[in-house]
Design a protein around this motif. Structure first.
Motif, PDB file in Angstrom:
ATOM      1  N   THR A   3       0.806  -1.207   0.000  1.00  0.00           N
ATOM      2  CA  THR A   3       0.000   0.000   0.000  1.00  0.00           C
ATOM      3  C   THR A   3       0.849   1.272   0.000  1.00  0.00           C
ATOM      4  O   THR A   3       0.508   2.241  -0.658  1.00  0.00           O
ATOM      5  N   PHE A   4       1.960   1.251   0.745  1.00  0.00           N
ATOM      6  CA  PHE A   4       2.781   2.448   0.910  1.00  0.00           C
ATOM      7  C   PHE A   4       4.204   2.211   0.418  1.00  0.00           C
ATOM      8  O   PHE A   4       4.730   1.105   0.523  1.00  0.00           O
ATOM      9  N   TYR A   5       4.795   3.267  -0.091  1.00  0.00           N
ATOM     10  CA  TYR A   5       6.235   3.260  -0.368  1.00  0.00           C
ATOM     11  C   TYR A   5       6.859   4.257   0.605  1.00  0.00           C
ATOM     12  O   TYR A   5       6.479   5.427   0.634  1.00  0.00           O
ATOM     13  N   CYS A   6       7.798   3.789   1.418  1.00  0.00           N
ATOM     14  CA  CYS A   6       8.407   4.626   2.448  1.00  0.00           C
ATOM     15  C   CYS A   6       9.922   4.590   2.353  1.00  0.00           C
ATOM     16  O   CYS A   6      10.503   3.567   1.993  1.00  0.00           O
ATOM     17  N   GLU A   7      10.521   5.710   2.702  1.00  0.00           N
ATOM     18  CA  GLU A   7      11.982   5.784   2.806  1.00  0.00           C
ATOM     19  C   GLU A   7      12.334   6.698   3.953  1.00  0.00           C
ATOM     20  O   GLU A   7      11.629   7.676   4.226  1.00  0.00           O
ATOM     21  N   LYS A   8      13.435   6.363   4.605  1.00  0.00           N
ATOM     22  CA  LYS A   8      13.929   7.171   5.714  1.00  0.00           C
ATOM     23  C   LYS A   8      15.410   7.417   5.478  1.00  0.00           C
ATOM     24  O   LYS A   8      16.160   6.487   5.212  1.00  0.00           O
ATOM     25  N   GLU A   9      15.801   8.673   5.572  1.00  0.00           N
ATOM     26  CA  GLU A   9      17.208   9.022   5.357  1.00  0.00           C
ATOM     27  C   GLU A   9      17.618  10.032   6.413  1.00  0.00           C
ATOM     28  O   GLU A   9      16.844  10.914   6.793  1.00  0.00           O
ATOM     29  N   ARG A  10      18.837   9.897   6.871  1.00  0.00           N
ATOM     30  CA  ARG A  10      19.376  10.769   7.918  1.00  0.00           C
ATOM     31  C   ARG A  10      20.566  11.541   7.342  1.00  0.00           C
ATOM     32  O   ARG A  10      21.432  10.952   6.706  1.00  0.00           O
ATOM     33  N   TYR A  11      20.583  12.843   7.580  1.00  0.00           N
ATOM     34  CA  TYR A  11      21.641  13.706   7.072  1.00  0.00           C
ATOM     35  C   TYR A  11      22.288  14.458   8.235  1.00  0.00           C
ATOM     36  O   TYR A  11      21.588  15.001   9.089  1.00  0.00           O
ATOM     37  N   PHE A  12      23.597  14.506   8.230  1.00  0.00           N
ATOM     38  CA  PHE A  12      24.354  15.266   9.216  1.00  0.00           C
ATOM     39  C   PHE A  12      24.754  16.584   8.561  1.00  0.00           C
ATOM     40  O   PHE A  12      25.565  16.608   7.644  1.00  0.00           O
ATOM     41  N   LEU A  13      24.144  17.666   9.033  1.00  0.00           N
ATOM     42  CA  LEU A  13      24.308  18.974   8.405  1.00  0.00           C
ATOM     43  C   LEU A  13      24.683  20.017   9.446  1.00  0.00           C
ATOM     44  O   LEU A  13      24.724  19.735  10.640  1.00  0.00           O
ATOM     45  N   THR A  14      24.902  21.222   8.981  1.00  0.00           N
ATOM     46  CA  THR A  14      25.149  22.363   9.853  1.00  0.00           C
ATOM     47  C   THR A  14      23.921  23.252   9.818  1.00  0.00           C
ATOM     48  O   THR A  14      23.405  23.579   8.752  1.00  0.00           O
ATOM     49  N   LEU A  15      23.449  23.628  11.001  1.00  0.00           N
ATOM     50  CA  LEU A  15      22.276  24.495  11.130  1.00  0.00           C
ATOM     51  C   LEU A  15      22.754  25.924  11.340  1.00  0.00           C
ATOM     52  O   LEU A  15      23.509  26.208  12.271  1.00  0.00           O
ATOM     53  N   LYS A  16      22.328  26.829  10.484  1.00  0.00           N
ATOM     54  CA  LYS A  16      22.730  28.239  10.555  1.00  0.00           C
ATOM     55  C   LYS A  16      21.617  29.026  11.233  1.00  0.00           C
ATOM     56  O   LYS A  16      20.485  29.079  10.754  1.00  0.00           O
ATOM     57  N   THR A  17      21.960  29.597  12.379  1.00  0.00           N
ATOM     58  CA  THR A  17      21.027  30.503  13.050  1.00  0.00           C
ATOM     59  C   THR A  17      21.533  31.915  12.814  1.00  0.00           C
ATOM     60  O   THR A  17      22.504  32.130  12.100  1.00  0.00           O
ATOM     61  N   ASN A  18      20.893  32.892  13.435  1.00  0.00           N
ATOM     62  CA  ASN A  18      21.312  34.282  13.233  1.00  0.00           C
ATOM     63  C   ASN A  18      22.752  34.519  13.669  1.00  0.00           C
ATOM     64  O   ASN A  18      23.481  35.272  13.046  1.00  0.00           O
ATOM     65  N   SER A  19      23.160  33.866  14.738  1.00  0.00           N
ATOM     66  CA  SER A  19      24.460  34.189  15.302  1.00  0.00           C
ATOM     67  C   SER A  19      25.521  33.099  15.156  1.00  0.00           C
ATOM     68  O   SER A  19      26.703  33.386  15.253  1.00  0.00           O
ATOM     69  N   LYS A  20      25.111  31.843  14.940  1.00  0.00           N
ATOM     70  CA  LYS A  20      26.125  30.788  14.924  1.00  0.00           C
ATOM     71  C   LYS A  20      25.715  29.618  14.038  1.00  0.00           C
ATOM     72  O   LYS A  20      24.579  29.526  13.592  1.00  0.00           O
ATOM     73  N   GLU A  21      26.693  28.740  13.832  1.00  0.00           N
ATOM     74  CA  GLU A  21      26.468  27.506  13.086  1.00  0.00           C
ATOM     75  C   GLU A  21      26.552  26.340  14.064  1.00  0.00           C
ATOM     76  O   GLU A  21      27.523  26.217  14.812  1.00  0.00           O
ATOM     77  N   ILE A  22      25.540  25.461  14.025  1.00  0.00           N
ATOM     78  CA  ILE A  22      25.414  24.376  14.991  1.00  0.00           C
ATOM     79  C   ILE A  22      25.372  23.049  14.246  1.00  0.00           C
ATOM     80  O   ILE A  22      24.619  22.910  13.280  1.00  0.00           O
ATOM     81  N   PRO A  23      26.147  22.047  14.690  1.00  0.00           N
ATOM     82  CA  PRO A  23      26.019  20.714  14.081  1.00  0.00           C
ATOM     83  C   PRO A  23      24.617  20.158  14.358  1.00  0.00           C
ATOM     84  O   PRO A  23      24.094  20.297  15.462  1.00  0.00           O
ATOM     85  N   SER A  24      24.019  19.551  13.351  1.00  0.00           N
ATOM     86  CA  SER A  24      22.658  19.045  13.510  1.00  0.00           C
ATOM     87  C   SER A  24      22.454  17.786  12.685  1.00  0.00           C
ATOM     88  O   SER A  24      23.255  17.457  11.815  1.00  0.00           O
TER      89      SER A  24
END
Length: 161
Positions: free
Chosen positions: A120-141
Motif C-alpha cells: 500500500t505504501f512506499y516509504c523511505e527514511k534518510e538521515r543527514y548530518f548537516l550544519t544548522l545556521k542561526t542568526n548568530s552561529k552555526e550548529i552541528p545538527s
C-alpha cells in the motif's frame, strides 16, 4: 608448418572473440534485468530538494551553501510551499539536544508508522548530518527525512488505502 601456425592463430582469435562476446552478453543481460523504481527516484529527488534547494531549507546569501540549512526556513508554512503535496514527509531536526518535527501533507505523513505495509505504501527514511545556521552561529545538527507515498494499484485504477 605454416598451416599449423595459422590454425593456432585462428584458435586464439576465435577464443578472444568468444570471450569478448560472452562478456558483452553478460553486461547487457545485467543491464536489461535492472529494475528502476519510480517511487525511489521521486523520494530521492524530493529529499535532495529539501536540503539543497534555496527555496526549501538550504542556507543562501549570494550563493547556496551545501550542507548548511537555515533555521529560519524550518517552519511548516515555508516547507508546505516547497514540497509537492502528493507525498507525505516527516522532518525531524535535532540540534543541541533539541528536537523539532514538521509534518508535510498530514494525511500521509501521520501514516509513516504503517510503512511495514509495502503493498500500500512506499516509504523511505534518510538521515543527514548537516550544519544548522542561526542568526548568530552555526550548529552541528541531524535531520531525518521520512517520506511516504501511496502505491498505485493498476487492477482497480484507484488509490488503495
Amino acid at each position: 608448418m605454416d598451416l599449423a601456425k595459422e590454425s593456432v592463430y585462428w584458435v586464439f582469435r576465435i577464443m578472444i572473440v568468444g570471450i569478448s562476446l560472452g562478456i558483452v552478453i553478460i553486461i547487457l543481460g545485467s543491464i536489461s534485468s535492472y529494475n528502476i523504481e519510480a517511487d525511489e527516484i521521486q523520494s530521492y529527488v524530493l529529499r535532495n530538494k529539501i536540503i539543497l534547494d534555496k527555496d526549501c531549507l538550504a542556507y543562501s546569501n549570494y550563493r547556496v551553501h551545501l550542507g548548511i540549512i537555515d533555521k529560519d526556513k524550518f517552519n511548516n508554512v515555508h516547507l508546505q510551499n516547497c514540497i509537492n503535496k502528493n507525498i507525505g514527509v516527516r522532518l525531524n531536526l535535532t540540534y543541541e539536544g533539541i528536537s523539532e518535527e514538521i509534518l508535510i501533507n498530514d494525511n500521509l505523513a501521520d501514516k509513516i508508522d504503517f510503512c511495514y505495509d509495502e503493498e500500500t505504501f512506499y516509504c523511505e527514511k534518510e538521515r543527514y548530518f548537516l550544519t544548522l545556521k542561526t542568526n548568530s552561529k552555526e550548529i552541528p545538527s541531524v535531520i531525518t527525512i521520512d517520506t511516504i507515498k501511496l502505491r498505485w494499484k493498476k487492477e482497480n485504477q484507484a488509490w488503495q488505502c
